[in-house]
Motif scaffolding. Structure first.
Motif, PDB file in Angstrom:
ATOM      1  N   THR A 304     -17.957 -11.392 -24.987  1.00  0.00           N
ATOM      2  CA  THR A 304     -18.127 -10.560 -23.795  1.00  0.00           C
ATOM      3  C   THR A 304     -19.487 -10.912 -23.221  1.00  0.00           C
ATOM      4  O   THR A 304     -20.510 -10.698 -23.878  1.00  0.00           O
ATOM      5  N   VAL A 305     -19.523 -11.489 -22.024  1.00  0.00           N
ATOM      6  CA  VAL A 305     -20.767 -11.980 -21.423  1.00  0.00           C
ATOM      7  C   VAL A 305     -21.218 -11.032 -20.319  1.00  0.00           C
ATOM      8  O   VAL A 305     -20.431 -10.685 -19.432  1.00  0.00           O
ATOM      9  N   VAL A 306     -22.475 -10.619 -20.412  1.00  0.00           N
ATOM     10  CA  VAL A 306     -23.090  -9.741 -19.416  1.00  0.00           C
ATOM     11  C   VAL A 306     -24.133 -10.555 -18.663  1.00  0.00           C
ATOM     12  O   VAL A 306     -24.995 -11.191 -19.279  1.00  0.00           O
ATOM     13  N   ASP A 307     -24.053 -10.565 -17.340  1.00  0.00           N
ATOM     14  CA  ASP A 307     -24.961 -11.381 -16.535  1.00  0.00           C
ATOM     15  C   ASP A 307     -26.199 -10.590 -16.122  1.00  0.00           C
ATOM     16  O   ASP A 307     -26.099  -9.479 -15.593  1.00  0.00           O
ATOM     17  N   GLY A 308     -27.365 -11.206 -16.350  1.00  0.00           N
ATOM     18  CA  GLY A 308     -28.621 -10.642 -15.907  1.00  0.00           C
ATOM     19  C   GLY A 308     -29.418 -10.012 -17.041  1.00  0.00           C
ATOM     20  O   GLY A 308     -28.959  -9.072 -17.697  1.00  0.00           O
ATOM     21  N   PHE A 309     -30.635 -10.520 -17.268  1.00  0.00           N
ATOM     22  CA  PHE A 309     -31.482  -9.977 -18.325  1.00  0.00           C
ATOM     23  C   PHE A 309     -31.770  -8.497 -18.113  1.00  0.00           C
ATOM     24  O   PHE A 309     -31.955  -7.751 -19.086  1.00  0.00           O
ATOM     25  N   GLU A 310     -31.776  -8.058 -16.874  1.00  0.00           N
ATOM     26  CA  GLU A 310     -32.057  -6.644 -16.593  1.00  0.00           C
ATOM     27  C   GLU A 310     -31.003  -5.717 -17.190  1.00  0.00           C
ATOM     28  O   GLU A 310     -31.213  -4.498 -17.271  1.00  0.00           O
ATOM     29  N   HIS A 311     -29.873  -6.288 -17.631  1.00  0.00           N
ATOM     30  CA  HIS A 311     -28.799  -5.476 -18.213  1.00  0.00           C
ATOM     31  C   HIS A 311     -28.760  -5.564 -19.738  1.00  0.00           C
ATOM     32  O   HIS A 311     -27.779  -5.121 -20.344  1.00  0.00           O
ATOM     33  N   ILE A 312     -29.813  -6.099 -20.368  1.00  0.00           N
ATOM     34  CA  ILE A 312     -29.754  -6.313 -21.810  1.00  0.00           C
ATOM     35  C   ILE A 312     -29.682  -4.996 -22.573  1.00  0.00           C
ATOM     36  O   ILE A 312     -28.958  -4.875 -23.572  1.00  0.00           O
ATOM     37  N   VAL A 313     -30.388  -3.966 -22.118  1.00  0.00           N
ATOM     38  CA  VAL A 313     -30.323  -2.667 -22.793  1.00  0.00           C
ATOM     39  C   VAL A 313     -28.938  -2.059 -22.619  1.00  0.00           C
ATOM     40  O   VAL A 313     -28.349  -1.524 -23.570  1.00  0.00           O
TER      41      VAL A 313
END
Length: 340
Positions: A304-313
């Motif tokens: 499952t890939v989430v784009d954008g470091f701002e969404h790491i939390v």
């Protein structure tokens, strides 16, 4: 190139389930690599269940108001050492930040195999896959035809365990998951024979229906009620591979269900836990086993890939809530494939 860096820090200890308020994004100038170091721009980040344990005040846990560690893949963008060239792709553990200054001793060069994407080095070929492979081959010592039960089967380790077990010749493969949709994915795509939603009733009853003839091996990512149920279902000389206890990470005061310890003695059951960090010498063996299957298509990385470091939390909290199927990975927006 960005002139600023972002770093995530933990700023408070959680009591129960963590929230975004326990973290802070800190902006700073790009770190300057000292002599003998290199600056890495991170491209892919791993968020893992063990991070939840490290948020507590425990030996080796995260320090408050300090950058968090984590598995990361990045590109060298500036170097002050001949041992690291600009443009090299490296693996390191200074995650949860957009940039990191590293020494050659702190990185691992990744072999590049044709047709294998970089994300695989954080999933099937990374710590997640290594955990599954070590659990099956070193701890369980799985034999062809043996029947398995895997808890949290839709997570990163659970999906890798299922796929590896199939390739290793396992018999009946049973899993537990947190939804009907996940159960369907595991039986249709991953190779599980039966999967139950653990919300549907007592684990012992659900496991009894899914594996009426018992099991030889239990790969435990959850602990709690499912561990107790597995002890009852294991056959003589059964093995329990203890990987994690995610069911108890956010509910530390919950009483543990009663395990029939007499069963462990009478059925000669062996239970063993392990830290994958003690098996890094198996990494090359994992490549030899998994890469040909990845290249042939017999093996797939569940991600499952989430784009954008701002969404790491958000990705980390979503993983704890079970919102992912397979390994959850955060990807820098510059790595998002373009749509033609």
């Amino acid at each position: 190139m960005n002139e600023t860096a972002l770093t995530v820090r933990q700023i408070a200890r959680p009591h129960g389930f963590p929230t975004a308020d326990h973290f802070a994004f800190i902006e700073s100038p790009l770190p300057e690599p000292a002599a003998g170091c290199a600056l890495v721009e991170n491209l892919y980040w791993s968020v893992d269940p063990y991070h939840r344990e490290m948020m507590d005040d425990v030996p080796g846990g995260f320090a408050l108001d300090a950058p968090l560690e984590g598995r990361t893949i990045g590109r060298v963008i500036a170097s002050r050492t001949p041992r690291l060239a600009e443009g090299e792709i490296v693996f390191h553990r200074q995650g949860w930040r957009t940039h990191a200054a590293v020494t050659p001793e702190e990185i691992r060069r990744l072999p590049r195999f044709e047709g294998v994407p970089l994300t695989a080095y954080l999933s099937t070929l990374g710590g997640t896959g290594l955990t599954a492979y070590v659990g099956l081959t070193r701890i369980a010592r799985l034999q062809e035809g043996e029947d398995l039960f895997v808890s949290a089967a839709a997570g990163g380790v659970g999906t890798a365990t299922g796929r590896f077990a199939r390739l290793l010749g396992a018999g009946r493969l049973v899993g537990s998951a947190g939804s009907t949709a996940k159960a369907g994915h595991l039986t249709r795509e991953v190779g599980y024979d039966a999967v139950f939603d653990y919300h549907d009733g007592p684990a012992a009853d659900l496991l009894g229906k899914a594996a009426p003839d018992g099991i030889d091996v239990f790969v435990d990512n959850v602990g709690g009620e499912q561990l107790a149920a597995a002890v009852g279902a294991l056959r003589e000389f059964g093995r329990i591979v203890r990987v994690g206890t995610i069911s108890q990470y956010n509910t530390p005061g919950t009483a543990s269900p009663r395990i029939n310890h007499a069963d462990i003695v009478e059925k000669s059951i062996r239970m063993e836990g392990f830290l994958v960090s003690n098996y890094r010498d198996v990494q090359e063996e994992l490549y030899e086993f998994a890469v040909p299957h990845l290249q042939s298509g017999r093996l797939t990385s569940d991600e499952t890939v989430v784009d954008g470091f701002e969404h790491i939390v958000d990705a980390f909290l979503g993983m704890l809530r079970g919102e992912n199927v397979g390994k959850i990975i955060v990807r820098d927006r510059t790595e998002v494939p373009s749509v033609s």
